[in-house]
Write a protein that holds these residues in place. Structure first.
Motif, PDB file in Angstrom:
ATOM      1  N   GLU A  33       0.807  -1.229   0.000  1.00  0.00           N
ATOM      2  CA  GLU A  33       0.000   0.000   0.000  1.00  0.00           C
ATOM      3  C   GLU A  33       0.837   1.275   0.000  1.00  0.00           C
ATOM      4  N   THR A  34       2.020   1.235   0.624  1.00  0.00           N
ATOM      5  CA  THR A  34       2.776   2.476   0.797  1.00  0.00           C
ATOM      6  C   THR A  34       4.224   2.141   1.114  1.00  0.00           C
ATOM      7  N   ALA A  35       5.100   3.147   1.009  1.00  0.00           N
ATOM      8  CA  ALA A  35       6.524   2.968   1.320  1.00  0.00           C
ATOM      9  C   ALA A  35       7.130   4.321   1.662  1.00  0.00           C
ATOM     10  N   VAL A  36       8.264   4.269   2.373  1.00  0.00           N
ATOM     11  CA  VAL A  36       9.000   5.484   2.689  1.00  0.00           C
ATOM     12  C   VAL A  36      10.472   5.121   2.808  1.00  0.00           C
ATOM     13  N   PHE A  37      11.340   6.010   2.335  1.00  0.00           N
ATOM     14  CA  PHE A  37      12.783   5.779   2.410  1.00  0.00           C
ATOM     15  C   PHE A  37      13.320   6.246   3.756  1.00  0.00           C
ATOM     16  N   GLY A  38      14.435   5.620   4.195  1.00  0.00           N
ATOM     17  CA  GLY A  38      15.105   6.042   5.414  1.00  0.00           C
ATOM     18  C   GLY A  38      15.843   7.351   5.222  1.00  0.00           C
ATOM     19  N   LYS A  71       1.321   3.845  15.111  1.00  0.00           N
ATOM     20  CA  LYS A  71       2.539   3.447  15.791  1.00  0.00           C
ATOM     21  C   LYS A  71       3.701   4.304  15.318  1.00  0.00           C
ATOM     22  N   VAL A  72       4.643   4.484  16.216  1.00  0.00           N
ATOM     23  CA  VAL A  72       5.850   5.248  15.894  1.00  0.00           C
ATOM     24  C   VAL A  72       7.043   4.327  16.114  1.00  0.00           C
ATOM     25  N   TRP A  73       7.890   4.233  15.072  1.00  0.00           N
ATOM     26  CA  TRP A  73       9.024   3.312  15.085  1.00  0.00           C
ATOM     27  C   TRP A  73      10.329   4.093  14.989  1.00  0.00           C
ATOM     28  N   ASP A  74      11.350   3.578  15.626  1.00  0.00           N
ATOM     29  CA  ASP A  74      12.684   4.180  15.552  1.00  0.00           C
ATOM     30  C   ASP A  74      13.544   3.314  14.637  1.00  0.00           C
ATOM     31  N   LEU A  75      13.937   3.867  13.490  1.00  0.00           N
ATOM     32  CA  LEU A  75      14.692   3.080  12.510  1.00  0.00           C
ATOM     33  C   LEU A  75      16.150   2.873  12.908  1.00  0.00           C
ATOM     34  N   THR A  76      16.634   3.621  13.896  1.00  0.00           N
ATOM     35  CA  THR A  76      18.037   3.447  14.281  1.00  0.00           C
ATOM     36  C   THR A  76      18.269   2.127  15.005  1.00  0.00           C
ATOM     37  N   TYR A  77      17.183   1.430  15.387  1.00  0.00           N
ATOM     38  CA  TYR A  77      17.365   0.168  16.112  1.00  0.00           C
ATOM     39  C   TYR A  77      18.097  -0.857  15.248  1.00  0.00           C
ATOM     40  N   THR A  78      18.044  -0.700  13.910  1.00  0.00           N
ATOM     41  CA  THR A  78      18.691  -1.684  13.034  1.00  0.00           C
ATOM     42  C   THR A  78      20.202  -1.676  13.204  1.00  0.00           C
ATOM     43  N   GLN A  79      20.741  -0.586  13.788  1.00  0.00           N
ATOM     44  CA  GLN A  79      22.186  -0.505  13.999  1.00  0.00           C
ATOM     45  C   GLN A  79      22.590  -1.022  15.381  1.00  0.00           C
ATOM     46  N   LYS A  80      21.606  -1.431  16.204  1.00  0.00           N
ATOM     47  CA  LYS A  80      21.904  -1.862  17.565  1.00  0.00           C
ATOM     48  C   LYS A  80      21.769  -3.385  17.663  1.00  0.00           C
ATOM     49  N   SER A  81      22.456  -3.947  18.654  1.00  0.00           N
ATOM     50  CA  SER A  81      22.268  -5.374  18.920  1.00  0.00           C
ATOM     51  C   SER A  81      20.936  -5.579  19.620  1.00  0.00           C
ATOM     52  N   ARG A  82      20.294  -6.715  19.348  1.00  0.00           N
ATOM     53  CA  ARG A  82      18.977  -6.980  19.892  1.00  0.00           C
ATOM     54  C   ARG A  82      19.028  -8.150  20.857  1.00  0.00           C
ATOM     55  N   ALA A  83      18.096  -8.142  21.799  1.00  0.00           N
ATOM     56  CA  ALA A  83      18.062  -9.190  22.813  1.00  0.00           C
ATOM     57  C   ALA A  83      17.829 -10.549  22.181  1.00  0.00           C
ATOM     58  N   SER A  84      16.957 -10.612  21.200  1.00  0.00           N
ATOM     59  CA  SER A  84      16.668 -11.872  20.523  1.00  0.00           C
ATOM     60  C   SER A  84      16.205 -11.554  19.117  1.00  0.00           C
ATOM     61  N   GLY A 103       9.961  11.067   9.874  1.00  0.00           N
ATOM     62  CA  GLY A 103      10.453  12.315  10.426  1.00  0.00           C
ATOM     63  C   GLY A 103      11.772  12.053  11.105  1.00  0.00           C
ATOM     64  N   GLY A 104      12.883  12.376  10.440  1.00  0.00           N
ATOM     65  CA  GLY A 104      14.191  12.035  10.988  1.00  0.00           C
ATOM     66  C   GLY A 104      14.364  10.531  11.016  1.00  0.00           C
ATOM     67  N   ALA A 105      14.686   9.992  12.180  1.00  0.00           N
ATOM     68  CA  ALA A 105      14.860   8.543  12.322  1.00  0.00           C
ATOM     69  C   ALA A 105      13.567   7.842  12.689  1.00  0.00           C
ATOM     70  N   LEU A 106      12.484   8.603  12.872  1.00  0.00           N
ATOM     71  CA  LEU A 106      11.210   8.016  13.277  1.00  0.00           C
ATOM     72  C   LEU A 106      10.290   7.833  12.079  1.00  0.00           C
ATOM     73  N   VAL A 107       9.544   6.748  12.086  1.00  0.00           N
ATOM     74  CA  VAL A 107       8.539   6.491  11.062  1.00  0.00           C
ATOM     75  C   VAL A 107       7.211   6.241  11.761  1.00  0.00           C
ATOM     76  N   ALA A 108       6.182   6.933  11.317  1.00  0.00           N
ATOM     77  CA  ALA A 108       4.827   6.713  11.839  1.00  0.00           C
ATOM     78  C   ALA A 108       4.051   5.883  10.831  1.00  0.00           C
ATOM     79  N   SER A 109       3.346   4.871  11.324  1.00  0.00           N
ATOM     80  CA  SER A 109       2.524   4.022  10.463  1.00  0.00           C
ATOM     81  C   SER A 109       1.083   4.108  10.924  1.00  0.00           C
TER      82      SER A 109
END
Length: 1519
Positions: free
Chosen positions: A1089-1094, A1152-1165, A1137-1143
């Motif tokens: 339905e939609t897309a947005v670039f980082g 919902k509001v997402w932070d795209l910078t999480y892809t650069q961090k290590s995750r718990a699982s 908006g910056g590093a945040l994406v609203a869906s």
């Protein structure tokens, strides 16, 4: 003075006690009669008449009483006895003289009998009169225990008896006192017999000896009766309170509180007439138009509160007698101290006043929604032309949220017509006024409250004196005015009045302080001189250190724990008890009386708390008594009290001066459990303890007992809501150096959707936290690990059925999700960021434009004006302005900071809904033009004047489908439905040329995006063409296999994304063109339905119709990084908006509001990235199998423990379904080609193949029998049944043993196979059948009403369960082919059943619903046992020995144990907190019994019941 204090305490107890308010122990002594402390002038003159004949008595009375002419009317005041004579005999003589004089004056008719009796009453009768006989409440809360000694009159003259009765000074019996006592007992018995409890004792010479058995029995019975009576009174009062809490009693109590405070403040109001007139004129002027709120400001104590109360009083005269006035004196009650409580009470009161529906339960869950509701409510009041509404909010400084954050996000920036909002705030350093200024920006809204003039100050003091029935002598007035030269500061005047009211006419007062600060220091010094410096310092310190104040009982308990105070108190005498040590309450009563007006009483949590009434006094207390380590000491003792460290008999050491050695004594302070009962929480402990542990520096205890305690978190959340819990974490987190606290806080934030769906109870909170924090239990054992262990311990003893998480399976803290926000509006249709101001602008289907502050996660404005759906929103002017376009044919320009509408433009369209509306906006900031485009016209408007610059009208038969403003070329470009390209001058609207598209023929434009750098319009078409259109011509960029759904470009226009069908293709820009960026497309499982670039063009985020959001890496050639769950509806909007994406979605009010910078961090699982839902699980959940992303001809093998892909299997064809035979160690992969490939799990290179019965028939579904010895493969209308037998090295698959055709037009949706070759299959239209392969018989089962989504057989193969899209679950008895139970669960969120399975013992059915929840039903009686919201759709459920495992669309594996106590007597309703949810169970047995008649019963043995048949004839062809 002591008598007066006792009577005042009686009145206070009667008002504040929730149980016993007055208890009297009446024996055989009447008691002494006190000398009256004050005699009024008329009574004094009457007493003088009989005393003139007795000069000596008259001289005594004249010497002991002195005339006070400052009282109105004058009085005679008792003076202290001199040093010449011992006071005891003189007091007795004075009492006798006054009694005889009063008796004589009454006989002469000079005074009334009541006045005469006042001189004869003992202290006891005064107390009984006040506490019982003259009380308006009668015997409520009162008990009189009467001790009667039989035959006492026979022994009345015995020495031992005389000790128990009244005696004269010479030791003889006081017969007058005995007569008065007899009269008093008679009055009690006549007036309140139910309050009288009589105990009769036989006469004995040693009756008062505790060793006397009769006396000991009497004391024991008295104690038991007292306890029983007290319990009864408490419970009775609590029942009354519970009834009062129903409906809106809490609101009425809040309103009465503020009205009472207001009446007191307005009673002595003076001056300000000019300011009141100006405010009234401004209110009348604004009543008919939108306007800004009014703000009154000035220094503390200048009189703002009194002015607000006077305004409220005058409002009916200003705006009409029907004006609705709502007043809140903020900070004077619990509900007016925090923003959420304030908003709740305001919304309810306004709804009640105007007869509007109250806020729904979902709105009450969150402060943000309450703010939105209030905004909409104010506009509703305005639009419906009700009477005017005035909201007065005094002292915004005293709101907790304003003090903490310095923000007022809920404050409306503009008021609609007929709605007025008036605030008051202190000027100075507190920050509240600055916070208000950030919201209300109009300078004309601010009105300064200046000090009174000297004359007005004198007038104010005169009014206060008159209200207190006092005056001053001329000398005292001169002294008072000299101490207050030109002082018009009401706070200072009030302090001066409190001093002056104590002056008698014969008093020579000391000069008063000239400033408010000096006056408060002078007050403290006077209190120290009277009561001791240490006691005053500690009492006032405890009160100001408390978070909300202290009740009197709490303060006395706290003082009993303060060793410093007790050592001073017991400096000259020893405690009366050797076992316990308490602070003497009379010392506090005297200090409280002298504090007087300095103490404010506030209703909080059902208590009346004491707080410092004046801000200046509180500041002086902080400076005078709480500097250095003293502050931490006060907080430490308060922390000890609220933690209950020294309660329940725990003794505390102290060394008293006269004893000289340590004593271990019980302080008898109140216990502090978290829960007083199953439903009553200890709210005082919950609110106060974290505050005191934090400020006393006991951070480790804070972490262990509060932030790291599941019991605390649960109790605080249930009693105060999730927001109150988060507030506590926010208060503590900056001071506690622990990343674990942040993890817990974020986990609580992520719990919000589940809490809003189901309400907050123990099982929800424990489940949510355990399933999110379990990931960190090993790495953070100190706090997170401890919380997980506590949650597991609670689940082990949970009294009702519940699903217990065994691993983490909900999104953990530190992930991409930042917030889930819900507005009070319909679905979301447009979004835009204001990065500079950190705002998100949201347009909705019902025409509202909501402005969200993303730092506070609060709505700052609900911009109303549009009457139709908002189609577009554009933000510009450095994030300050936004323009919105709506289906109502209007454009509206908004100031996002003030919330003010700058102008509204009608675009000239008709109100015919079929006419094309505005679907595109472009803002040219440089030239100050906004362009609005639709299919039939283009308008250009001046952004400053709203004037029309030009209008271009199109051809209705060939409407424009796409439009672009090419700023660099000063051109407007349109492409019509028929392929005509038209060019205009964007400044004048003059036509510059036309040509037809050459690159595309016979296709309709579907979407477009402008590329300003290249000066081109990229246009997508209905058959998949993408064309680059410019003023020079057009060129075909790409031919896609499906219609182009959307086109988006990156911020720097270097990347272009085209959405078509289920795919997105990426293009890279060069100097004049675009070319394909990657060889493969980005694929979804449903329509994109939609897309947005980082921000850095290294990511692209895509959203699809199946509610999934996928994050792709462009730097890694389209690698899928993550799959995110939307809001449970098609993802129609993604904005960055910056590093945040609203869906967001058009079908949901949440986003919902997402932070795209999480892809650069290590995750718990790391979750497994499956979006098909075609998952299979092996090795008890160790491995998960699913079609490989980007290549469905392969199956990914995911290692759950390692969180990574272990291997992949090549199937050479697209995978349609997967099944695992756990015991046989086989993976069955059903392919689109109709083939089934069988992979041994231990040797994946060896593959077995099951060919299809016919070529090119895709497999719909497969099923294994419970013993894994049968395999059913279902195609559209064919079912194959194969046998699986043991073999070496792998099991042998034989067959197909049976093949049959359904002979139906509908296709098979789900299938299940039994060991005896019976097959249960469901169809896409809801039909359901049981087929016996051995006998070639088909048994139609009663049909579902929609597509069958799951069919499962029990482990004993006696039962089956089927589910469908309408959320109906049927439990079937396979022996008789009838349903036993029909179980339906419906809610406003439910959208059907996804999967189901039986427990290993066949006692329960586990069901996964499409609304992202799991339910558990009882097979025995169909009862709904448990419900759990898991935030993601469950793909399948696999039973384990004590529960199940289930892979989810989030990429986590749920592993849970089902805890079901053997006795479900304490079972709670799993849906008890749902706002709109119901579950219904139909039992065939009960229905048949209810339908039977006597004739039915006699004929039942001869015939069976016919089941409802399906709508098709049932024919199966055996092959």
């Amino acid at each position: 003075m002591t008598t007066e204090l006792c009577l005042e305490e009686l009145e206070r107890c009667r008002k504040s006690s929730i149980g016993p308010a007055f208890v009297a122990l009446v024996g055989d002594q009447y008691g002494p009669c006190p000398v009256p402390s004050v005699i009024e002038e008329k009574e004094w003159e009457a007493l003088r008449v009989p005393l003139t004949a007795r000069p000596r008595d008259l001289e005594l009375v004249a010497r002991r009483f002195r005339r006070d002419e400052n009282a109105v009317p004058p009085t005679y005041v008792l003076q202290a006895a001199g040093d010449v004579e011992a006071p005891g005999p003189e007091e007795a003589t004075l009492t006798s003289v006054l009694r005889s004089g009063a008796q004589e004056a009454w006989r002469l008719g000079l005074i009334s009998q009541e006045q005469c009796q006042r001189h004869h009453r003992s202290v006891m009768e005064w107390e009984i009169e006040r506490g019982l006989l003259s009380s308006a409440d009668g015997q409520r809360g009162a008990t009189v225990f009467l001790r009667e000694i039989r035959d006492l009159h026979k022994h009345i003259l015995d020495d031992c008896a005389l000790r128990m009765v009244d005696r004269l000074a010479d030791g003889c019996l006081d017969t007058d006192a005995q007569n008065l006592l007899r009269e008093l007992k008679g009055r009690i018995a006549d007036a309140h017999p139910r309050a009288l409890k009589t105990h009769c004792l036989p006469w004995s010479r040693d009756l008062v000896n505790p060793k006397n058995k009769a006396h000991a029995r009497y004391l024991r019975e008295l104690g038991e009766q007292f306890a029983a009576r007290a319990n009864h009174q408490v419970l009775e009062h609590l029942r009354e309170l519970e009834l009062a809490r129903q409906d809106l009693a809490w609101l009425y109590q809040e309103i009465r509180h503020h009205l009472a405070q207001s009446a007191e403040a307005a009673g002595t109001f003076c001056g300000r007439r000019e300011l009141l007139a100006q405010l009234g004129q401004r209110l009348r002027r604004d009543d008919g138009q939108p306007h800004a709120p009014l703000v009154l400001f000035g220094p503390p104590g200048v009189g703002k509160s009194a002015l607000m109360c006077k305004l409220a009083e005058q409002m009916p005269g200003l705006l009409g007698h029907k004006t609705v006035t709502v007043l809140r004196l903020l900070g004077t009650s619990q509900m007016s101290s925090d923003a959420r409580g304030l908003l709740r009470s305001l919304c309810f009161q306004v709804c009640l006043a105007y007869g509007l529906p109250p806020p729904p339960a979902q709105v009450l869950e969150a402060q943000a929604r309450l703010g939105q509701f209030l905004h909409r409510l104010l506009h509703t009041v305005s639009c419906r032309n009700f009477e005017s509404l005035v909201l007065l909010l005094d002292s915004v400084d005293d709101l907790d949220s304003v003090r903490g954050s310095g923000r007022v996000p809920w404050l409306p920036r503009r008021c609609p017509p007929k709605v007025h909002l008036i605030l008051s705030a202190c000027s100075g350093q507190r920050g509240a006024l600055d916070a208000v200024r950030r919201t209300v920006t109009d300078p004309e809204s601010y009105w300064e409250v200046r000090p009174l003039s000297g004359d007005q100050g004198q007038e104010m003091i005169q009014l206060l004196l008159e209200a207190a029935r006092r005056t001053l002598s001329p000398m005292q007035k001169d002294l008072l005015w000299a101490s207050l030269p030109e002082c018009g500061h009401p706070g200072r005047l009030r302090l001066a009045f409190e001093e002056a009211r104590k002056w008698a006419s014969f008093t020579v007062p000391a000069p008063l302080a000239s400033t408010a600060e000096e006056a408060t220091h002078q007050l403290c010094a006077r209190l120290e001189q009277t009561h001791g410096q240490l006691l005053v310092a500690h009492v006032l310190g405890y009160i100001v250190c408390s978070r909300h104040g202290l009740s009197e009982a709490e303060l006395k308990d706290v003082l009993s724990l303060d060793d410093e105070v007790l050592q001073v108190v017991y400096r000259d005498w020893t405690p009366p008890s050797k076992e316990l040590l308490r602070f003497p309450p009379l010392l506090w009563v005297r200090l409280r009386r002298d504090l007087g007006h300095c103490l404010a009483r506030r209703p909080v949590d059902g208590f009346t708390l004491l707080a410092i009434a004046h801000r200046q006094l509180a500041e002086v207390i902080w400076a005078r008594y709480l500097s250095g380590p003293e502050k931490a000491k006060r907080h430490g003792v308060l922390a000890d009290f609220f933690s209950g460290a020294w309660s329940q008999g725990t003794k505390k050491l102290i060394t008293l001066p006269l004893v000289g050695k340590p004593l271990n004594l019980d302080r008898k302070v109140a216990p502090q459990p978290l829960w007083f009962s199953d439903t009553v929480a200890n709210l005082r402990k919950l609110r106060e303890l974290p505050h005191h542990l934090l400020h006393s520096g006991r951070l480790e205890e804070l972490k262990q007992e509060v932030l790291g305690s599941m019991s605390w978190i649960c109790c605080r959340g249930i009693s105060g809501g999730i927001e109150g819990l988060l507030d506590d974490f926010d208060m503590c987190a900056p001071h506690v150096d622990s990343p674990e606290v942040g993890l817990v806080r974020e986990a609580l934030q992520l719990c919000r959707p589940a809490v809003e769906l189901r309400g907050l109870d123990r099982s929800i909170l424990y489940t949510e936290l355990l399933a999110r924090l379990h990931f960190f239990a090993a790495s953070h054992p100190a706090l997170v690990g401890q919380l997980c262990q506590q949650a597991q311990s609670w689940f082990r003893v949970c009294p009702h059925p519940v699903l217990v998480p065994l691993t983490g399976f909900l999104q953990p803290p530190g992930g991409p999700l930042q917030a889930v926000l819900t507005g009070c509006h319909k679905g979301i249709t447009a979004m835009a960021w204001s990065l500079e101001e950190k705002l998100l602008v949201v347009g909705t289907q019902d025409g509202i434009v909501a402005v969200w502050d993303m730092e506070e996660q609060q709505v700052t404005h609900m911009l109303t004006g549009h009457t139709g759906e908002v189609r577009c929103v554009k933000v510009f002017a450095e994030g300050i302005l936004a323009i919105s376009a709506s289906k109502d044919h209007t454009l509206r320009l908004w100031n996002l900071l003030s919330g003010q509408e700058k102008f509204a433009i009608w675009d000239g369209g008709s109100k015919n809904s079929s006419e094309p509306q505005i679907w595109n906006l472009h803002v040219d900031e440089m030239n100050k033009i906004v362009y609005s485009a639709s299919g039939s016209k283009i308008n250009a408007w001046n952004l400053e004047t709203a004037e029309l610059i030009f209008r271009l009208l199109g051809d209705a038969s060939d409407p424009w489908m796409s439009t672009a403003v090419l700023v660099s070329q000063n051109r407007l470009l349109t492409v019509s439905k028929g392929g005509e390209v038209t060019l205009w001058n964007s400044a004048t609207g003059s036509l510059q040329g036309k040509h037809r598209l050459s690159s595309v023929k016979e296709e309709t434009p579907t979407c477009a995006v402008s590329v300003q750098k290249q000066g081109k319009l990229v246009t997508g078409f209905s058959n998949g063409s993408i064309s680059l259109v410019s003023s020079e011509g057009d060129r075909l960029l790409e031919k896609l296999p499906d219609a182009v759904g959307f086109l988006v470009v990156s911020e720097d226009e270097s990347l272009l994304a085209a959405g078509f069908g289920r795919s997105v293709r990426i293009f890279l820009a060069d100097s004049q063109d675009f070319h394909r960026f990657m060889a493969t497309d980005l694929e979804h499982e449903d329509m994109v339905e939609t897309a947005v670039f980082g921000a850095e063009n290294n990511l692209i985020v895509t959203g699809s119709r199946d509610a999934l959001i996928q994050v792709w890496s462009l730097s890694e050639q389209g690698t899928l990084l993550d799959i995110l769950e939307g809001v449970g509806a098609p993802v129609s909007l993604l904005v960055r908006g910056g590093a945040l994406v609203a869906s967001a979605s058009r079908q949901s009010s949440s986003f919902k509001v997402w932070d795209l910078t999480y892809t650069q961090k290590s995750r718990a699982s790391a979750p497994f990235l499956d979006r098909t839902g075609l998952t299979a699980v092996s090795h008890n959940g160790s491995y998960i199998y699913f079609p490989k992303i980007g290549d469905k001809n392969k199956v990914t093998i995911w290692d759950v423990a390692e969180g990574e892909e272990q291997d992949s299997l090549d199937t050479s064809n697209e995978v349609k379904c997967l099944e695992v035979a756990e015991q046989a160690k086989l993976l069955f992969t059903g392919l689109v080609s109709g083939t089934v490939l069988v992979f041994p799990l231990d040797s994946r290179q060896d593959v077995m193949c099951i060919p299809p019965p016919e070529a090119c028939k895709a497999i719909n579904c497969m099923s294994l029998s419970k013993n894994e010895d049968r395999l059913a493969i279902a195609y559209d209308n064919i079912v194959l049944v194969l046998d699986i037998s043991p073999g070496d090295p792998y099991p042998v698959i034989d067959g197909p043993t049976y093949t049959f055709y359904t002979q139906l037009p509908e296709t098979i949706a789900r299938v299940a196979v039994l060991a005896d070759h019976r097959v249960v299959y469901g169809m896409t239209n809801g039909d359901l059948f049981l087929y016996e392969c051995a006998n070639s018989k088909v048994f139609p089962l009663e049909a579902h009403r929609s597509r069958v989504t799951c069919v499962e057989v029990s482990h004993k193969e006696e039962l089956a369960v089927s589910g469908s899209e309408e959320a109906l679950l049927c439990l079937w008895d396979l022996q008789v082919c009838k349903w036993k139970f029909e179980m339906s669960y419906t809610s406003s969120f439910c959208r059907g059943i996804q999967c189901a399975c039986f427990s290993k013992d066949d006692k329960y059915v586990y069901v996964g619903l499409k609304d992202r929840s799991i339910v558990v039903w009882s097979v025995l009686d169909g009862t709904l046992l448990a419900f759990q919201f898991v935030h993601a759709v469950v793909n399948r459920i696999i039973p384990t020995s004590n529960g199940f495992i289930a892979p989810t669309r989030h990429g986590y594996l749920i592993r849970e144990r089902f805890h079901c106590p053997s006795s479900r007597a304490s079972q709670q309703d799993p849906l008890k907190n749902f706002k709109k949810a119901v579950w219904i169970v139909k039992s065939r047995q009960k229905e048949e019994l209810a339908a039977e008649t006597p004739q039915d019963l006699t004929s039942k043995t001869g015939q069976g019941n016919k089941s409802k048949s399906n709508k098709h004839s049932q024919v199966c062809l055996l092959v």
